[in-house]
Design a protein around this motif. Structure first.
Motif, PDB file in Angstrom:
ATOM      1  N   VAL A  84       0.754  -1.172  -0.114  1.00  0.00           N
ATOM      2  CA  VAL A  84       0.093  -0.031  -0.028  1.00  0.00           C
ATOM      3  C   VAL A  84       0.908   1.223   0.114  1.00  0.00           C
ATOM      4  O   VAL A  84       0.569   1.949  -0.800  1.00  0.00           O
ATOM      5  CB  VAL A  84      -1.015  -0.145   1.361  1.00  0.00           C
ATOM      6  N   GLY A  85       2.140   1.265   0.576  1.00  0.00           N
ATOM      7  CA  GLY A  85       3.045   2.514   0.839  1.00  0.00           C
ATOM      8  C   GLY A  85       3.682   2.494  -0.243  1.00  0.00           C
ATOM      9  O   GLY A  85       4.252   1.354  -1.009  1.00  0.00           O
ATOM     10  N   HIS A 144      10.299  -5.639   9.328  1.00  0.00           N
ATOM     11  CA  HIS A 144       9.111  -5.401   8.277  1.00  0.00           C
ATOM     12  C   HIS A 144       8.324  -6.441   7.911  1.00  0.00           C
ATOM     13  O   HIS A 144       8.149  -6.777   6.860  1.00  0.00           O
ATOM     14  CB  HIS A 144       9.851  -4.547   7.182  1.00  0.00           C
ATOM     15  N   SER A 170       2.608  -6.959   6.875  1.00  0.00           N
ATOM     16  CA  SER A 170       1.502  -7.579   6.050  1.00  0.00           C
ATOM     17  C   SER A 170       2.355  -8.993   5.848  1.00  0.00           C
ATOM     18  O   SER A 170       1.531  -9.847   4.937  1.00  0.00           O
ATOM     19  CB  SER A 170       1.484  -6.793   4.847  1.00  0.00           C
TER      20      SER A 170
HETATM   21  C1  8YV Z   1       5.173  -4.741   2.668  1.00  0.00           C
HETATM   22  C2  8YV Z   1       4.309  -2.489   3.386  1.00  0.00           C
HETATM   23  O1  8YV Z   1       6.333  -5.242   3.480  1.00  0.00           O
HETATM   24  O2  8YV Z   1       2.333  -2.380   1.885  1.00  0.00           O
HETATM   25  C3  8YV Z   1       3.310  -1.763   2.443  1.00  0.00           C
HETATM   26  O3  8YV Z   1       3.250  -0.558   2.508  1.00  0.00           O
HETATM   27  O4  8YV Z   1       5.188  -1.778   3.875  1.00  0.00           O
HETATM   28  C4  8YV Z   1       4.329  -3.979   3.291  1.00  0.00           C
HETATM   29  O5  8YV Z   1       2.958  -4.364   3.069  1.00  0.00           O
HETATM   30  C5  8YV Z   1       5.787  -4.159   1.268  1.00  0.00           C
HETATM   31  O6  8YV Z   1       5.184  -3.092   0.766  1.00  0.00           O
HETATM   32  C6  8YV Z   1       5.819  -5.459   0.160  1.00  0.00           C
HETATM   33  O7  8YV Z   1       6.679  -5.385  -0.724  1.00  0.00           O
END
Ligand code: 8YV
Ligand code: NAP
Length: 317
Positions: free
Chosen positions: A74-75, A277, A280
């Motif tokens: 999502v980020g 990290h 998710s």
């Molecule tokens: C994941 C995250 O580690 O969604 C996001 O922003 O930081 C996490 O869900 C990452 O982006 C998966 O690549």
């Protein structure tokens, strides 16, 4: 076949679904990506990347016919979405499907800190329970005042998941929401009032070091800082100083300023719980994120539309 540039890894299921429509080119298999892109960049219409790696500006610049960047996460602070929008390139991400999982991670860190999970686990494993007796009492996670920094999709899921702990919930974001929690425009004032701060804003320039020395010290010696947002949101050096000196009680951290590098001083502290990290990071939630990442790509090829564009690209649809 459309040409797809893939940054980072993808699952077998994602690859299988992409195979019929795309010819995949993996960045990790390129010995000289700049030279490869100089020769092949014009053929790339699609990019699949992730929240950690994003897309380097020079790679984006080398793709003159790029149509869509599909982000597995999502980020998207590692992608210049404004520049992409100016060039007419769509950026998509994976909102909502990970809200509950990231909320669980935030609670996991908060509960592990309050109930001294790591020290208690180490005590049993070391055999000291038998030879020296039990451990000191820990602190309750119930009835706390909890300040959520960033009451968006995941922030709301955290508030919902906290309900059985009977919290008083405060929140700070750029604007007040229509929610039954107390809004603080002033983050330092909220930190002074809170037992726990849970950070769940986006990363990037707008939130860089939002949690600074003043906020950390306002949270105080009994305070707990939980960060499941981005490492850049917290002034890590100031946080480590405060954790070492006792000006901050403890921290539960899933993200770090220069991850995967985590300062030795932070790793040495007893009053922190650290995870790599994994906000998710479950089989179930990553499958849902992977599906949405692939579906955005496939729908764009089939119909010219996408499911979950980032706000910067809303005008392109
Ligand atoms: C994941 C995250 O580690 O969604 C996001 O922003 O930081 C996490 O869900 C990452 O982006 C998966 O690549
Ligand atoms: P979202 O719905 O867009 O919510 C973001 C919230 O942050 C909004 O409440 C927003 O406030 C607030 N915010 C943005 N800029 C701010 C600022 N400068 N100061 C204060 N508040 C600010 O996003 P989401 O889906 O909940 O995801 C949030 C972030 O979590 C992602 O961007 C990502 O960085 C992180 N994340 C981490 C993991 C992990 O693995 N640890 C997993 C998923 C996501 P307004 O509404 O007032 O603008």
């Amino acid at each position: 076949m459309k040409h797809l540039f893939i940054v980072g890894g993808i699952t077998g299921s994602m690859q299988e679904q992409l195979n019929g429509t795309f010819r995949s080119h993996f960045l990790k298999e390129m010995s000289d990506p700049a030279a490869w892109l100089a020769d092949n960049g014009d053929s790339i219409e699609y990019v699949l990347t992730n929240g950690h790696d994003g897309l380097r500006p020079e790679y984006m610049a080398a793709m003159s016919n790029l149509k869509l960047i599909s982000n597995y996460g999502v980020g998207y602070d590692a992608i210049d979405a404004e520049l992409a929008a100016q060039r007419g390139i769509l950026v998509t991400h994976t909102p909502n499907v990970l809200n509950a999982e990231v909320a669980t991670t935030a609670l996991l860190l908060m509960l592990a800190c309050y109930r001294e999970l790591l020290a208690n686990d180490a005590h049993v494993r070391s055999g000291k329970w038998e030879t020296e007796g039990g451990t000191p009492l820990s602190h309750s996670a119930d009835n706390r005042t909890i300040g959520i920094v960033g009451l968006g999709r995941i922030g709301q899921a955290i508030a919902d998941k906290l309900a059985p702990f009977n919290p008083r919930i405060l929140y700070h974001s750029r604007s007040a929401k229509d929610v039954p929690y107390e809004y603080f425009a002033d983050l330092t004032a909220m930190a002074a009032e809170a037992d726990v701060l849970i950070c769940i804003t986006p990363g990037g320039a707008g939130t860089h070091h939002l949690i600074n020395q003043e906020v950390i010290e306002a949270l105080g010696p009994q305070g707990l800082l939980i960060n499941v947002a981005r490492g850049s949101v917290v002034d890590e050096a100031a946080m480590i100083d405060a954790l070492e000196s006792g000006k901050l009680g403890g921290a539960g951290l899933d993200v770090f300023e220069h991850e995967p590098r985590v300062p030795e001083r932070l790793r040495a502290l007893p009053n922190v719980v650290l995870t790599p990290h994994i906000g998710s990071g479950t089989v179930e939630t990553r499958a849902a994120m992977g599906q949405l990442t692939v579906d955005n790509l496939l729908q764009h090829v089939a119909e010219g539309s996408v499911i979950s564009p980032v706000p910067e690209c809303a005008d392109l649809i």
